[in-house]
Design an enzyme around this catalytic site. Structure first.
Site, PDB file in Angstrom:
ATOM      1  N   HIS A  84       0.807  -1.221   0.000  1.00 38.01           N
ATOM      2  CA  HIS A  84       0.000   0.000   0.000  1.00 38.01           C
ATOM      3  C   HIS A  84       0.840   1.271   0.000  1.00 38.01           C
ATOM      4  CE1 HIS A  84       0.359  -0.188   4.532  1.00 38.01           C
ATOM      5  NE2 HIS A  84       0.391   1.112   4.382  1.00 38.01           N
ATOM      6  N   ASP A 115      -0.002  -7.522   1.237  1.00 40.41           N
ATOM      7  CA  ASP A 115       0.549  -6.183   1.493  1.00 40.41           C
ATOM      8  C   ASP A 115       2.073  -6.152   1.496  1.00 40.41           C
ATOM      9  OD1 ASP A 115       0.331  -3.473   1.840  1.00 40.41           O
ATOM     10  OD2 ASP A 115       0.096  -3.562   4.008  1.00 40.41           O
ATOM     11  N   SER A 193       4.774   2.038   8.088  1.00 37.93           N
ATOM     12  CA  SER A 193       4.470   0.923   7.190  1.00 37.93           C
ATOM     13  C   SER A 193       5.659   0.596   6.298  1.00 37.93           C
ATOM     14  CB  SER A 193       3.260   1.269   6.319  1.00 37.93           C
ATOM     15  OG  SER A 193       2.099   1.381   7.092  1.00 37.93           O
TER      16      SER A 193
END
Length: 513
Positions: A84, A115, A193
């Site tokens: 993402h 992901d 992230s």
């Protein structure tokens, strides 16, 4: 997995998604004394310029937006990050900790379901001074200390936060993909992230989200085992995905259920409530008990034991045991024990599809914009509670049939994705945006390509469009008037193409004689 559980996981994905995070600023922390110094030099900040699709205007992309995340150097002169962070990126750059220059990067592999993504740099000499981080070969234990490295919002320097491993589970990531997940209480915030989680001097996984809402100090890590599966998958230059079972199963805890199936106490496992397929050749039948995957026993809650203190959902073993699209199972059927080979696949087609990093197909016909229903569209509709209630009341297939499998009669749901383009030929009609097309001139619509072919081949003086819902209205247009209006509508609204390449390919084909 039961249908109710599927909807629960789907709801979690649509409501929170893999982007779940809390808007909490995080100040940079000084590196703990036990941190390996080289790790700091191998964590990078990732800058992406995103052009997301617009599910309500499928002919256009959303305005560019700037996104930042983290990444870590791995073997093969590559950088590992979250999908993402780079999905739909038109430009990607990375910057090392305490460095001034940014280096251009290319996304060479991406797996939105789990992901994960891998980047390649335009300047490979970057890796001469930024070594790969070693990865642990085993899962951590509960209460193991862990440090999360990354570049959260609120500052530009590397942040290192410390916590412990609090839970390890096998859960849904992005339906229908499931995988192992490590829960930690280290602070993980927007921008973290893609950064590594370190135990000792080795990486145990990749940070990917923080639980939103009122929960405190709950962050999630994609463990190395999932990373290794991903890297092994893309070794041939293509991502194929993870095998899975798509049968509806239920637990075997209820005493009345066990009595009904005439089971003694020695039988444990999961009950097949509804097999994925009903044909005679399919190995699983209703009321079968799946007692083992490979050699591993399944308990009555559907769990398998990985360690003396660790139990996870039996689905974990599918990715470990399946080979060449087959999964060895032990099944108890009518009191007899059978060994079966279940076909498993990474693909599970549904009538609502996922874009998986692509842009939506579309076709414009007069004032109408048609597009296949996608989870991205449904997710956007969910932000409008009133609209979702209305779709439920009229029994829209977007609500009632989203998870149904395609068949010969219906391959995908086709929706009117946008309000009417303004034009006099729509006077008196209500806004059909969000409605699923049922038929055109009485011909049942199977897919967008089929819809385009039907419109192309029409000879009738009128075009009649019916929608698959209770109530509402049919749309009737003069075929000549709607054809004549299309070019003017495209020009007036600055739309460069009447359809996506796949739709235009059908539109421009010669009608069969």
């Amino acid at each position: 997995m039961t249908r109710s559980k599927r909807w629960y996981f789907l709801g979690v994905f649509l409501s929170h998604g893999i982007f779940a995070s809390a808007a909490v600023d995080a100040a940079a922390h000084a590196p703990p004394a036990d941190a390996a110094p080289y790790i700091e030099n191998s964590v990078v900040k990732v800058f992406s310029t995103m052009r997301y699709p617009d599910p309500f205007k499928p002919w256009a992309k959303q305005a560019p937006s700037e996104v930042s995340g983290s990444g870590v150097v791995i073997e093969g002169k590559r950088i590992l990050t979250n999908a993402h962070v780079v999905l739909y990126a038109s430009q990607v750059q990375v910057q090392a900790s305490a460095a001034g220059d940014k280096v251009s990067a290319t996304v060479i592999a991406v797996a939105p379901g789990i992901d994960l993504a891998v980047l390649q740099l335009d300047d490979p000499t970057f890796f001469d001074t930024h070594p790969a981080v070693a990865r642990a070969s085993k899962l951590p234990h509960i209460k193991d200390a862990v440090m999360a490295y990354g570049f959260p919002t609120g500052g530009n320097s590397l942040s290192i936060t410390k916590g412990i491993v609090s839970r390890i589970e096998f859960v849904s990531y992005n339906y229908p993909v499931s995988g192992l997940r490590i829960q930690v209480d280290a602070a993980i915030n927007p921008g973290n992230s893609g950064g590594p989680a370190i135990a000792g001097d080795k990486m145990i996984g990749l940070a990917f989200s923080k639980l939103s809402g009122d929960a405190q100090n709950i962050g999630y890590i994609i463990p190395n085992e999932e990373v290794e599966l991903f890297l092994k998958d893309i070794a041939d230059g293509r991502y194929d995905g993870k095998p899975a079972m798509y049968d509806d199963l239920q637990t075997l805890e209820n005493p009345a259920l066990r009595d009904y199936l005439k089971l003694d106490k020695t039988v444990a496992g999961m009950v097949v409530h509804r097999p994925s397929r009903s044909d005679a050749s399919y190995p699983l039948k209703e009321w079968d008990i799946v007692s083992r995957i490979g050699d591993a026993p399944i308990d009555n809650q559907g769990m398998v034991k990985l360690d003396k203190d660790l139990r996870v959902s039996f689905g974990y073993l599918i990715q470990a045991v399946a080979s060449n699209g087959k999964l060895p199972l032990t099944v108890v059927r009518a009191g007899k024990t059978l060994a079966v080979q279940l076909p498993v696949s990474s693909e599970h087609p549904t009538l609502v599809t996922d874009l998986r990093g692509n842009y939506p197909s579309f076709f414009i016909y007069g004032p109408l914009v048609f597009s296949p229903a996608t989870w991205q569209l449904v997710s956007s509709l969910e932000n409008n509670a009133g609209l979702m209630r209305m779709l439920s009341l009229v029994k829209s297939p977007l609500v009632t049939r989203a998870l149904d499998e395609p068949d010969a009669d219906l391959q995908e749901l086709v929706v009117v994705s946008s309000p009417f383009f303004p034009h006099r030929i729509v006077n008196g009609y209500s806004n059909p945006a969000g409605s699923v097309v049922y038929s055109v001139n009485g011909i049942r619509v199977k897919s967008l390509r089929h819809l385009v072919a039907v419109l192309r081949d029409l000879k009738d003086p009128f075009v009649t469009i019916e929608f698959d819902q209770k109530g509402g209205e049919a749309l009737v247009f003069s075929r000549q008037a709607i054809m004549s209006a299309t070019d003017d509508i495209l020009m007036d609204n600055g739309v460069r193409a009447q359809g996506s390449p796949d739709a235009l390919e059908v539109w421009q084909e010669k009608a069969p004689k």
